[in-house]
Scaffold this motif. Structure first.
Motif, mmCIF file in Angstrom:
data_model
loop_
_atom_site.group_PDB
_atom_site.id
_atom_site.type_symbol
_atom_site.label_atom_id
_atom_site.label_comp_id
_atom_site.label_asym_id
_atom_site.label_seq_id
_atom_site.Cartn_x
_atom_site.Cartn_y
_atom_site.Cartn_z
ATOM 1 N N PHE A 22 12.083 -66.801 -37.608
ATOM 2 C CA PHE A 22 12.778 -68.030 -38.006
ATOM 3 C C PHE A 22 13.055 -68.038 -39.508
ATOM 4 O O PHE A 22 14.074 -68.581 -39.954
ATOM 5 C CB PHE A 22 11.952 -69.247 -37.615
ATOM 6 N N GLU A 23 12.173 -67.447 -40.294
ATOM 7 C CA GLU A 23 12.414 -67.369 -41.740
ATOM 8 C C GLU A 23 13.638 -66.493 -42.031
ATOM 9 O O GLU A 23 14.460 -66.835 -42.893
ATOM 10 C CB GLU A 23 11.185 -66.815 -42.446
ATOM 11 N N CYS A 24 13.761 -65.376 -41.339
ATOM 12 C CA CYS A 24 14.936 -64.519 -41.515
ATOM 13 C C CYS A 24 16.204 -65.255 -41.103
ATOM 14 O O CYS A 24 17.259 -65.118 -41.742
ATOM 15 C CB CYS A 24 14.780 -63.244 -40.698
ATOM 16 N N MET A 25 16.119 -66.043 -40.050
ATOM 17 C CA MET A 25 17.270 -66.836 -39.615
ATOM 18 C C MET A 25 17.661 -67.833 -40.694
ATOM 19 O O MET A 25 18.851 -68.009 -40.994
ATOM 20 C CB MET A 25 16.926 -67.571 -38.313
ATOM 21 N N ALA A 26 16.667 -68.504 -41.298
ATOM 22 C CA ALA A 26 16.954 -69.481 -42.350
ATOM 23 C C ALA A 26 17.582 -68.810 -43.569
ATOM 24 O O ALA A 26 18.496 -69.363 -44.197
ATOM 25 C CB ALA A 26 15.673 -70.217 -42.739
ATOM 26 N N GLN A 27 17.118 -67.620 -43.921
ATOM 27 C CA GLN A 27 17.688 -66.913 -45.066
ATOM 28 C C GLN A 27 19.157 -66.563 -44.820
ATOM 29 O O GLN A 27 20.000 -66.708 -45.719
ATOM 30 C CB GLN A 27 16.873 -65.650 -45.342
ATOM 31 N N ALA A 28 19.455 -66.084 -43.615
ATOM 32 C CA ALA A 28 20.842 -65.712 -43.317
ATOM 33 C C ALA A 28 21.764 -66.922 -43.347
ATOM 34 O O ALA A 28 22.867 -66.868 -43.900
ATOM 35 C CB ALA A 28 20.910 -65.016 -41.958
ATOM 36 N N LEU A 29 21.314 -68.034 -42.788
ATOM 37 C CA LEU A 29 22.159 -69.230 -42.762
ATOM 38 C C LEU A 29 22.278 -69.871 -44.139
ATOM 39 O O LEU A 29 23.247 -70.584 -44.408
ATOM 40 C CB LEU A 29 21.593 -70.243 -41.766
ATOM 41 N N SER A 30 21.320 -69.614 -45.020
ATOM 42 C CA SER A 30 21.372 -70.220 -46.356
ATOM 43 C C SER A 30 22.479 -69.636 -47.219
ATOM 44 O O SER A 30 22.955 -70.295 -48.146
ATOM 45 C CB SER A 30 20.018 -70.051 -47.060
ATOM 46 N N VAL A 31 22.880 -68.398 -46.953
ATOM 47 C CA VAL A 31 23.932 -67.770 -47.743
ATOM 48 C C VAL A 31 25.248 -67.664 -46.980
ATOM 49 O O VAL A 31 26.219 -67.112 -47.489
ATOM 50 C CB VAL A 31 23.497 -66.362 -48.216
ATOM 51 N N GLN A 32 25.280 -68.189 -45.768
ATOM 52 C CA GLN A 32 26.501 -68.079 -44.978
ATOM 53 C C GLN A 32 27.580 -69.028 -45.470
ATOM 54 O O GLN A 32 28.768 -68.713 -45.421
ATOM 55 C CB GLN A 32 26.196 -68.363 -43.508
ATOM 56 N N PHE A 33 27.170 -70.194 -45.973
ATOM 57 C CA PHE A 33 28.127 -71.208 -46.389
ATOM 58 C C PHE A 33 28.034 -71.414 -47.895
ATOM 59 O O PHE A 33 26.991 -71.196 -48.507
ATOM 60 C CB PHE A 33 27.850 -72.530 -45.672
#
Length: 209
Positions: free
Chosen positions: A7-18
């Protein structure tokens, strides 16, 4: 630990997507809720139509729940039931209703729960579930690294000021990265020739006479 890392990796990816971090936060909250919704507990997996059923396999909560239940109930015994040569392999004690009796051993309890929740069962798939959770986290981590590299290397070189234009300021060159923030700002004012300088006004013109 593997589920939290995923879930932490998911949050990191979504944090830089937008470009807007609030959109990334809302997207992660949506994925977090979807992970619980499609974990096989709230909604049975067979009742979810395709392609939405895909979320049950690509989100880590389904595999996390299965492993946590196996680790929690495996090799344990429970009171209120005893082993018996019945179809279920156990018999509830006198005075205990069947709805409150799930079995004597941990495997029997897991099998009873599995009749209502498809993601739970007596089979031991802890190693498989952990491997799937780590693979999901690795995919999100790779997506985070690729998007971060792309956005940090996408800045353009500043363009030189156009000195061929006379009579006004040089254009302002602004380059922006993928976060929507200015990466470089350059402005240079060229001197005005004497013919382009505004003429001084006398007192009569200032008073409007």
């Amino acid at each position: 630990a593997a589920a939290l890392w995923s879930f932490e990796c998911m949050a990191q990816a979504l944090s830089v997507q937008f470009a807007n971090p609030l959109l990334g936060m809302l997207s992660f909250m949506n994925m977090w809720f979807s992970a619980f919704l499609f974990a096989g507990v709230m909604v049975p997996e067979d009742d979810v139509i395709w392609p939405f059923r895909l979320f049950a396999y690509i989100l880590p909560m389904r595999w996390t729940l299965s492993s946590m239940m196996t680790i929690e109930f495996k090799d344990t015994t429970f009171s209120g039931a005893a082993l018996a040569p019945t179809e279920l392999g156990y018999q509830c004690d006198a005075g205990i209703p069947e709805i409150a009796c799930y079995g004597h051993t941990g495997d029997q309890v897991l099998a009873s729960l599995g009749r209502n929740y498809q993601s739970i069962g007596p089979d031991d798939h802890v190693a498989r579930d952990i491997a799937i959770i780590l693979a999901i986290g690795a995919v999100w981590k790779l997506a985070f690294c690729l998007m971060l590299w792309r956005k940090t290397t996408a800045m353009q070189q500043p363009k030189p000021a156009d000195r061929s234009a006379v009579g006004g300021p040089a254009p302002v060159h602004v380059t922006a990265n993928h976060f929507g923030q200015p990466a470089y700002l350059s402005a240079e004012l060229l001197p005005l020739p004497a013919s382009a300088a505004p003429a001084a006004l006398n007192d009569s013109e200032l008073l409007g006479v």
